[in-house]
Scaffold this active site. Structure first.
Site, PDB file in Angstrom:
ATOM      1  N   CYS A   1       5.174   0.074   0.788  1.00 60.71           N
ATOM      2  CA  CYS A   1       4.530  -0.782   1.800  1.00 60.71           C
ATOM      3  C   CYS A   1       4.324  -2.213   1.320  1.00 60.71           C
ATOM      4  CB  CYS A   1       3.152  -0.222   2.149  1.00 60.71           C
ATOM      5  SG  CYS A   1       3.135   1.281   3.051  1.00 60.71           S
TER       6      CYS A   1
HETATM    7  N1  SAJ Z   1      -2.323  -2.653  -6.673  1.00 63.06           N
HETATM    8  C1  SAJ Z   1      -2.760  -3.663  -7.520  1.00 63.06           C
HETATM    9  N2  SAJ Z   1      -4.016  -4.157  -7.356  1.00 63.06           N
HETATM   10  C2  SAJ Z   1      -4.844  -3.689  -6.371  1.00 63.06           C
HETATM   11  C3  SAJ Z   1      -4.376  -2.671  -5.518  1.00 63.06           C
HETATM   12  C4  SAJ Z   1      -3.113  -2.154  -5.686  1.00 63.06           C
HETATM   13  O1  SAJ Z   1      -2.040  -4.099  -8.412  1.00 63.06           O
HETATM   14  O2  SAJ Z   1      -5.978  -4.168  -6.289  1.00 63.06           O
HETATM   15  C5  SAJ Z   1      -0.954  -2.129  -6.823  1.00 63.06           C
HETATM   16  C6  SAJ Z   1      -0.909  -0.631  -7.063  1.00 63.06           C
HETATM   17  O3  SAJ Z   1      -0.963  -0.347  -8.443  1.00 63.06           O
HETATM   18  C7  SAJ Z   1       0.451  -0.260  -6.469  1.00 63.06           C
HETATM   19  C8  SAJ Z   1       0.621  -1.254  -5.320  1.00 63.06           C
HETATM   20  O4  SAJ Z   1      -0.282  -2.337  -5.601  1.00 63.06           O
HETATM   21  O5  SAJ Z   1       1.491  -0.474  -7.401  1.00 63.06           O
HETATM   22  C9  SAJ Z   1       0.300  -0.664  -3.953  1.00 63.06           C
HETATM   23  O6  SAJ Z   1      -0.915   0.013  -4.064  1.00 63.06           O
HETATM   24  P1  SAJ Z   1      -1.757   0.460  -2.759  1.00 63.06           P
HETATM   25  O7  SAJ Z   1      -3.080   0.938  -3.220  1.00 63.06           O
HETATM   26  O8  SAJ Z   1      -1.707  -0.607  -1.756  1.00 63.06           O
HETATM   27  O9  SAJ Z   1      -1.020   1.774  -2.235  1.00 63.06           O
HETATM   28  P2  SAJ Z   1       0.116   2.000  -1.167  1.00 63.06           P
HETATM   29  O10 SAJ Z   1       1.317   1.190  -1.444  1.00 63.06           O
HETATM   30  O11 SAJ Z   1       0.272   3.489  -1.123  1.00 63.06           O
HETATM   31  O12 SAJ Z   1      -0.496   1.464   0.221  1.00 63.06           O
HETATM   32  C10 SAJ Z   1      -1.285   2.323   1.001  1.00 63.06           C
HETATM   33  C11 SAJ Z   1      -1.116   1.897   2.447  1.00 63.06           C
HETATM   34  N3  SAJ Z   1      -2.049   2.671   3.218  1.00 63.06           N
HETATM   35  C12 SAJ Z   1      -1.861   2.937   4.488  1.00 63.06           C
HETATM   36  O13 SAJ Z   1      -0.847   2.656   5.070  1.00 63.06           O
HETATM   37  C13 SAJ Z   1      -2.959   3.660   5.154  1.00 63.06           C
HETATM   38  C14 SAJ Z   1      -1.481   0.449   2.563  1.00 63.06           C
HETATM   39  O14 SAJ Z   1      -1.291   0.009   3.895  1.00 63.06           O
HETATM   40  C15 SAJ Z   1      -2.932   0.293   2.181  1.00 63.06           C
HETATM   41  O15 SAJ Z   1      -3.292  -1.083   2.238  1.00 63.06           O
HETATM   42  C16 SAJ Z   1      -3.135   0.801   0.746  1.00 63.06           C
HETATM   43  O16 SAJ Z   1      -2.649   2.170   0.627  1.00 63.06           O
HETATM   44  C17 SAJ Z   1      -4.617   0.833   0.405  1.00 63.06           C
HETATM   45  O17 SAJ Z   1      -5.315  -0.076   0.899  1.00 63.06           O
HETATM   46  O18 SAJ Z   1      -4.989   1.718  -0.360  1.00 63.06           O
END
Ligand code: SAJ
Length: 425
Positions: free
Chosen positions: A261
């Protein structure tokens, strides 16, 4: 939802389509899954989940999903939902090929009066400029022969609290009737708000906005991390301090931004807006910063090894974690894959271990990788890694730890005589 609409065909049984299929079946629908991967279909038809995910492993055995690669199941369905991947290519350009193929397949197996929904993340304009023209070319008129809606997927792999059953959704359509039918349909499946949008373009823009919002906020702290590394400031401490302010939304620096995403969706808006003459400078800078973090992590490793008089070239570096985020097995756009490339470019001898993706690990256990490594990078904050007692690192004579997720205890590791460097701390 019209009571005669009882059968659903979900095109694509991946991280998005399979949970939706299970939830729809739990709610009493007849569910066909149209999936090219026959291995996956055999598992699903046997009630086994091809994806390690609690909701699926618990519920798939309870339901009947007819998983097949035969597109004629579309004809039997009152509702067809596209859950196909919308990736970017190596030039970061959006790739809508699977959406075009799925749409064409629907027109070739058309059931008049169908509700067609796309859940895949797409940029504003795709429904009007890509999908509807394929139906029109086949002679079908939206609002007359079928309804077309967009209900962007919301899946957070590994999140026990929020899943397909309770995550609110938005929905948009070409017509009032399409909007009403789609909203009512999703209200029969998801126990959360289904928010109607003004038009299908607003619905297409929501997911892109929410994920671009996350990407730019992560880029913000990643840039600060680089700055604080020069200033000798512990960014994690600062973020915790700033979080005491009611309006602050903490995000965390790391070795990179992975997943299907966050690092992908902004490019869909960047490219479509460019075609209309607008340049998303801010979104592009955020992508540039986040894409730079794997290389930055390797630079930190190189500097740290210099401090203990070791070259990166020829040193055995253990990479702990290959999944893109904690406690799941998903490598898509994982920063670890970039870190490996940059390490090898500098001549490092890279070995890997991830308990969630053993098939992609060179080493069979944590003990094995620690035994062989001189220096390690924590690239995924799996529970298995966060719980390691720092004494274990000392016993394995690890000299340098680069904590790509700032998830280890810096002070305890330094007390054991190991050089520790986090991202911004
Ligand atoms: N990450 C960081 N710093 C942060 C948060 C995440 O470096 O503060 C990195 C993570 O390690 C990862 C990437 O970003 O590599 C994405 O992490 P993510 O927590 O956003 O997880 P995703 O990609 O699975 O995104 C999902 C999606 N959820 C839904 O669709 C309901 C995304 O739209 C959400 O924004 C995200 O989770 C969320 O907020 O947890």
């Amino acid at each position: 939802m019209n009571k005669t609409k009882q059968s659903i065909c979900i095109i694509g049984l991946g991280y998005v389509g399979l949970p939706l299929a299970v939830q729809s079946a739990l709610k009493g629908y007849t569910v066909y899954g149209l999936e090219n991967d026959m291995q996956k279909n055999e598992l699903i038809n046997a009630g086994k989940s091809p994806i390690k995910e609690a909701f699926l492993e618990i519920n798939l055995p309870k339901v009947k999903i007819i998983a097949t690669n035969d597109p004629s199941v579309i004809k039997k369905s009152d509702v067809v939902i596209m859950c196909v991947p919308t990736p970017i290519d190596e030039m970061y350009m959006p790739d809508l090929e699977l959406v075009r193929i799925a749409t064409k397949t629907i027109t070739e197996n058309f059931n008049p009066g169908q509700l067609v929904v796309i859940e895949s993340t797409i940029n504003p304009g795709v429904c009007e400029e890509v999908i509807e023209p394929i139906f029109a070319k086949a002679g079908y008129v939206v609002g007359k022969d079928y309804e077309l809606a967009h209900c962007p997927e919301r899946i957070d792999p590994g999140n026990e609290k929020w899943n397909v059953t309770n995550l609110p959704r938005v929905v948009g359509s070409f017509t009032e009737s399409g909007l009403s039918i789609a909203q009512k349909f999703y209200e029969t499946i998801i126990d959360a708000e289904i928010k109607p949008m003004k038009s299908i373009r607003e619905a297409e823009a929501v997911k892109i906005m929410e994920n671009s919002f996350r990407d730019v906020n992560i880029a913000f702290v990643n840039e600060l991390a680089k700055s604080f590394d020069r200033l000798g400031i512990d960014i994690v401490d600062v973020i915790k301090g700033a979080s005491s302010k009611f309006s602050f939304m903490p995000h965390w620096p790391s070795c990179g931004v992975g997943g299907h995403c966050i690092p992908v969706d902004p490019y869909y808006l960047i490219e479509r807006a460019k075609a209309s003459g607008f340049d998303h400078e801010f979104l592009k800078i955020a992508r540039k910063i986040n894409n730079s973090m794997p290389e930055y992590t390797v630079e930190l490793m190189q500097d740290a090894l210099n401090k203990v008089k070791l070259p990166l070239n020829g040193t055995i570096v253990g990479l702990l974690g290959i999944s893109y985020k904690a406690n799941i097995a998903d490598l898509r756009e994982s920063p670890s894959l970039q870190i490996i490339k940059h390490l090898e470019k500098h001549g490092a001898n890279v070995i890997t271990f991830d308990p969630h993706t053993p098939t992609h690990s060179t080493e069979k256990s944590l003990d094995e990788i620690l035994k062989k490594s001189t220096a390690i990078i924590i690239a995924t904050d799996h529970k298995e890694f966060k719980d390691i007692d720092p004494v274990i690192f000392k016993e394995h004579q690890i000299q340098v730890i680069i904590d790509g997720k700032n998830c280890l205890d810096k002070l305890e590791i330094e007390k054991n005589g190991i050089l520790y460097k986090g991202i911004g701390r």
